[in-house]
Design a protein around this motif. Structure first.
Motif, PDB file in Angstrom:
ATOM      1  N   VAL A 182       0.857  -1.186   0.000  1.00 23.82           N
ATOM      2  CA  VAL A 182       0.000   0.000   0.000  1.00 23.82           C
ATOM      3  C   VAL A 182       0.894   1.237   0.000  1.00 23.82           C
ATOM      4  O   VAL A 182       1.620   1.488   0.964  1.00 23.82           O
ATOM      5  CB  VAL A 182      -0.934   0.017   1.219  1.00 23.82           C
ATOM      6  CG1 VAL A 182      -1.847   1.244   1.158  1.00 23.82           C
ATOM      7  CG2 VAL A 182      -1.766  -1.259   1.278  1.00 23.82           C
ATOM      8  N   CYS A 183       0.859   1.985  -1.097  1.00 24.40           N
ATOM      9  CA  CYS A 183       1.658   3.215  -1.199  1.00 24.40           C
ATOM     10  C   CYS A 183       0.909   4.403  -0.619  1.00 24.40           C
ATOM     11  O   CYS A 183       1.499   5.282   0.019  1.00 24.40           O
ATOM     12  CB  CYS A 183       2.000   3.493  -2.665  1.00 24.40           C
ATOM     13  SG  CYS A 183       2.799   2.133  -3.529  1.00 24.40           S
ATOM     14  N   HIS A 184      -0.402   4.452  -0.863  1.00 29.96           N
ATOM     15  CA  HIS A 184      -1.210   5.600  -0.448  1.00 29.96           C
ATOM     16  C   HIS A 184      -2.644   5.129  -0.281  1.00 29.96           C
ATOM     17  O   HIS A 184      -3.106   4.230  -0.972  1.00 29.96           O
ATOM     18  CB  HIS A 184      -1.135   6.708  -1.503  1.00 29.96           C
ATOM     19  CG  HIS A 184      -2.038   7.869  -1.225  1.00 29.96           C
ATOM     20  ND1 HIS A 184      -1.777   8.796  -0.239  1.00 29.96           N
ATOM     21  CD2 HIS A 184      -3.218   8.251  -1.783  1.00 29.96           C
ATOM     22  CE1 HIS A 184      -2.747   9.694  -0.212  1.00 29.96           C
ATOM     23  NE2 HIS A 184      -3.627   9.379  -1.132  1.00 29.96           N
ATOM     24  N   GLY A 185      -3.369   5.743   0.662  1.00 30.39           N
ATOM     25  CA  GLY A 185      -4.769   5.407   0.877  1.00 30.39           C
ATOM     26  C   GLY A 185      -4.946   4.321   1.917  1.00 30.39           C
ATOM     27  O   GLY A 185      -4.062   4.063   2.745  1.00 30.39           O
ATOM     28  N   SER A 186      -6.090   3.655   1.892  1.00 37.53           N
ATOM     29  CA  SER A 186      -6.389   2.595   2.851  1.00 37.53           C
ATOM     30  C   SER A 186      -7.198   1.500   2.175  1.00 37.53           C
ATOM     31  O   SER A 186      -7.991   1.757   1.275  1.00 37.53           O
ATOM     32  CB  SER A 186      -7.154   3.156   4.058  1.00 37.53           C
ATOM     33  OG  SER A 186      -8.321   3.840   3.640  1.00 37.53           O
ATOM     34  N   VAL A 187      -6.964   0.278   2.630  1.00 35.60           N
ATOM     35  CA  VAL A 187      -7.576  -0.903   2.023  1.00 35.60           C
ATOM     36  C   VAL A 187      -8.128  -1.782   3.139  1.00 35.60           C
ATOM     37  O   VAL A 187      -7.431  -2.041   4.133  1.00 35.60           O
ATOM     38  CB  VAL A 187      -6.542  -1.705   1.204  1.00 35.60           C
ATOM     39  CG1 VAL A 187      -7.172  -2.971   0.637  1.00 35.60           C
ATOM     40  CG2 VAL A 187      -5.969  -0.841   0.084  1.00 35.60           C
ATOM     41  N   LYS A 188      -9.358  -2.244   2.978  1.00 35.64           N
ATOM     42  CA  LYS A 188      -9.920  -3.141   3.981  1.00 35.64           C
ATOM     43  C   LYS A 188      -9.798  -4.585   3.514  1.00 35.64           C
ATOM     44  O   LYS A 188      -9.974  -4.903   2.338  1.00 35.64           O
ATOM     45  CB  LYS A 188     -11.387  -2.804   4.275  1.00 35.64           C
ATOM     46  CG  LYS A 188     -12.359  -3.114   3.152  1.00 35.64           C
ATOM     47  CD  LYS A 188     -13.804  -2.834   3.587  1.00 35.64           C
ATOM     48  CE  LYS A 188     -14.799  -3.180   2.480  1.00 35.64           C
ATOM     49  NZ  LYS A 188     -16.194  -2.910   2.873  1.00 35.64           N
ATOM     50  N   LEU A 189      -9.459  -5.471   4.460  1.00 36.42           N
ATOM     51  CA  LEU A 189      -9.417  -6.905   4.225  1.00 36.42           C
ATOM     52  C   LEU A 189     -10.640  -7.509   4.890  1.00 36.42           C
ATOM     53  O   LEU A 189     -10.929  -7.211   6.047  1.00 36.42           O
ATOM     54  CB  LEU A 189      -8.138  -7.506   4.814  1.00 36.42           C
ATOM     55  CG  LEU A 189      -6.819  -6.937   4.292  1.00 36.42           C
ATOM     56  CD1 LEU A 189      -5.647  -7.598   4.999  1.00 36.42           C
ATOM     57  CD2 LEU A 189      -6.698  -7.121   2.790  1.00 36.42           C
ATOM     58  N   TYR A 190     -11.352  -8.358   4.170  1.00 34.55           N
ATOM     59  CA  TYR A 190     -12.601  -8.877   4.707  1.00 34.55           C
ATOM     60  C   TYR A 190     -12.873 -10.285   4.201  1.00 34.55           C
ATOM     61  O   TYR A 190     -12.314 -10.742   3.203  1.00 34.55           O
ATOM     62  CB  TYR A 190     -13.767  -7.956   4.336  1.00 34.55           C
ATOM     63  CG  TYR A 190     -14.028  -7.836   2.849  1.00 34.55           C
ATOM     64  CD1 TYR A 190     -14.965  -8.645   2.214  1.00 34.55           C
ATOM     65  CD2 TYR A 190     -13.332  -6.917   2.068  1.00 34.55           C
ATOM     66  CE1 TYR A 190     -15.202  -8.544   0.850  1.00 34.55           C
ATOM     67  CE2 TYR A 190     -13.560  -6.802   0.714  1.00 34.55           C
ATOM     68  CZ  TYR A 190     -14.503  -7.613   0.116  1.00 34.55           C
ATOM     69  OH  TYR A 190     -14.723  -7.519  -1.237  1.00 34.55           O
TER      70      TYR A 190
ATOM     71  N   ALA B  62      -7.175   7.238  13.786  1.00 35.32           N
ATOM     72  CA  ALA B  62      -6.596   8.570  13.975  1.00 35.32           C
ATOM     73  C   ALA B  62      -5.105   8.555  13.665  1.00 35.32           C
ATOM     74  O   ALA B  62      -4.581   9.450  12.988  1.00 35.32           O
ATOM     75  CB  ALA B  62      -6.850   9.049  15.400  1.00 35.32           C
ATOM     76  N   GLU B  63      -4.412   7.531  14.153  1.00 40.74           N
ATOM     77  CA  GLU B  63      -2.968   7.428  13.918  1.00 40.74           C
ATOM     78  C   GLU B  63      -2.676   7.235  12.429  1.00 40.74           C
ATOM     79  O   GLU B  63      -1.778   7.873  11.874  1.00 40.74           O
ATOM     80  CB  GLU B  63      -2.392   6.262  14.715  1.00 40.74           C
ATOM     81  CG  GLU B  63      -0.891   6.084  14.554  1.00 40.74           C
ATOM     82  CD  GLU B  63      -0.351   4.933  15.374  1.00 40.74           C
ATOM     83  OE1 GLU B  63       0.852   4.643  15.273  1.00 40.74           O
ATOM     84  OE2 GLU B  63      -1.128   4.315  16.124  1.00 40.74           O
ATOM     85  N   THR B  64      -3.434   6.349  11.779  1.00 34.24           N
ATOM     86  CA  THR B  64      -3.226   6.088  10.354  1.00 34.24           C
ATOM     87  C   THR B  64      -3.493   7.328   9.514  1.00 34.24           C
ATOM     88  O   THR B  64      -2.820   7.576   8.514  1.00 34.24           O
ATOM     89  CB  THR B  64      -4.145   4.945   9.885  1.00 34.24           C
ATOM     90  OG1 THR B  64      -3.860   3.781  10.665  1.00 34.24           O
ATOM     91  CG2 THR B  64      -3.915   4.622   8.420  1.00 34.24           C
ATOM     92  N   SER B  65      -4.477   8.135   9.936  1.00 38.74           N
ATOM     93  CA  SER B  65      -4.854   9.322   9.170  1.00 38.74           C
ATOM     94  C   SER B  65      -4.030  10.547   9.530  1.00 38.74           C
ATOM     95  O   SER B  65      -4.221  11.613   8.950  1.00 38.74           O
ATOM     96  CB  SER B  65      -6.344   9.631   9.397  1.00 38.74           C
ATOM     97  OG  SER B  65      -7.151   8.531   9.050  1.00 38.74           O
ATOM     98  N   GLY B  66      -3.132  10.418  10.511  1.00 37.32           N
ATOM     99  CA  GLY B  66      -2.320  11.560  10.914  1.00 37.32           C
ATOM    100  C   GLY B  66      -3.046  12.541  11.801  1.00 37.32           C
ATOM    101  O   GLY B  66      -2.639  13.694  11.933  1.00 37.32           O
TER     102      GLY B  66
END
Length: 247
Positions: free
Chosen positions: A69-77, A177-181
């Motif tokens: 993952v370079c940028h953004g967020s991905v959900k695993l489900y 919050a931590e992931t989003s800065g």
């Protein structure tokens, strides 16, 4: 990473981030390689941009390589027999996704879907093996990253067994919050998840998740500002997330 033409059908609204300029370089196992090795890595991988809610890979398909993952967020489900999704993790920049079985025949155990505009780099088994032969130190880094993913999964299982639902929700919000800065109290936290998705992540019903959020609002720990969730008191939210540490 390959920076050629964007494949047909790929989301173009987001601008591709070059490896040298990537803000996640200090977070990933491979991202902070020296520039000479990074150049070879760029040639080994294939970059794809994903729009929100776009599937990255699907459970049951062949496991052919790893994604960074370079940028953004991905959900695993995981999807059950009735079609309901059970979210296992939300991965951010620097995370390593996918599976690389020893026999090369194992199917993927989970699905992945972008939550926000995301950029991922895919390394096939063959290209990854080629790169690791040239840069064996990267293999140690990669093992470390996968070990961290395993540790995080075990911690989640532990929390599901030992922590109350309110503590799990508080911990999830702190993680987002931590992931989003988001590090300053009162700074908006842009949640791109439905109440049902939040419920899945902490192992409760949707109704329970709504009730827990209302409870945090009543305590003035969080508040809702339009579509944003604002963490008003980080210290108290941390205490809720880790009650044993403050007992």
């Amino acid at each position: 990473m390959h920076h050629g033409a964007v494949p047909k059908g790929v989301y173009k609204a987001m601008r591709r981030i070059l490896c040298e300029m990537c803000p996640a370089r200090s977070n990933g196992a491979i991202c902070d390689l020296p520039l000479d090795a990074l150049g070879e890595f760029q040639g080994a991988g294939a970059i794809t941009l994903y729009r929100p809610r776009q599937v990255v890979f699907s459970e049951g398909n062949a496991a052919t390589g790893l994604y960074l993952v370079c940028h953004g967020s991905v959900k695993l489900y995981h999807s059950d027999r009735s079609g309901r999704e059970h979210i296992l993790e939300v991965a951010g920049p620097g995370a390593v996704l996918g599976e690389l079985p020893m026999n090369g025949e194992q199917a993927l155990s989970v699905s992945a879907e972008s939550v926000s505009e995301s950029q991922l780099c895919f390394l096939s088994r063959e290209r990854l093996a080629w790169f690791l032969k040239r840069h064996p130190d990267t293999g140690v880094r990669l093992i470390g990253a996968l070990s961290n993913e395993l540790a995080a999964a075990r911690i989640k299982v532990r929390d599901l067994a030992l922590k109350g639902a309110e503590s799990r929700l508080a911990g999830l919000l702190l993680q987002f919050a931590e992931t989003s800065g988001v590090v300053t109290p009162g700074q908006p936290l842009h949640l791109r998840y439905t109440r049902r998705e939040l419920a899945d992540m902490i192992g409760v019903t949707t109704e329970t998740a709504i009730r827990l959020l209302a409870k945090l609002k009543q305590k003035h720990i969080v508040r809702v500002d339009r579509r944003d969730l604002v963490i008003a008191d980080v210290e108290r939210l941390t205490r809720v997330a880790n009650p044993d540490a403050y007992a």
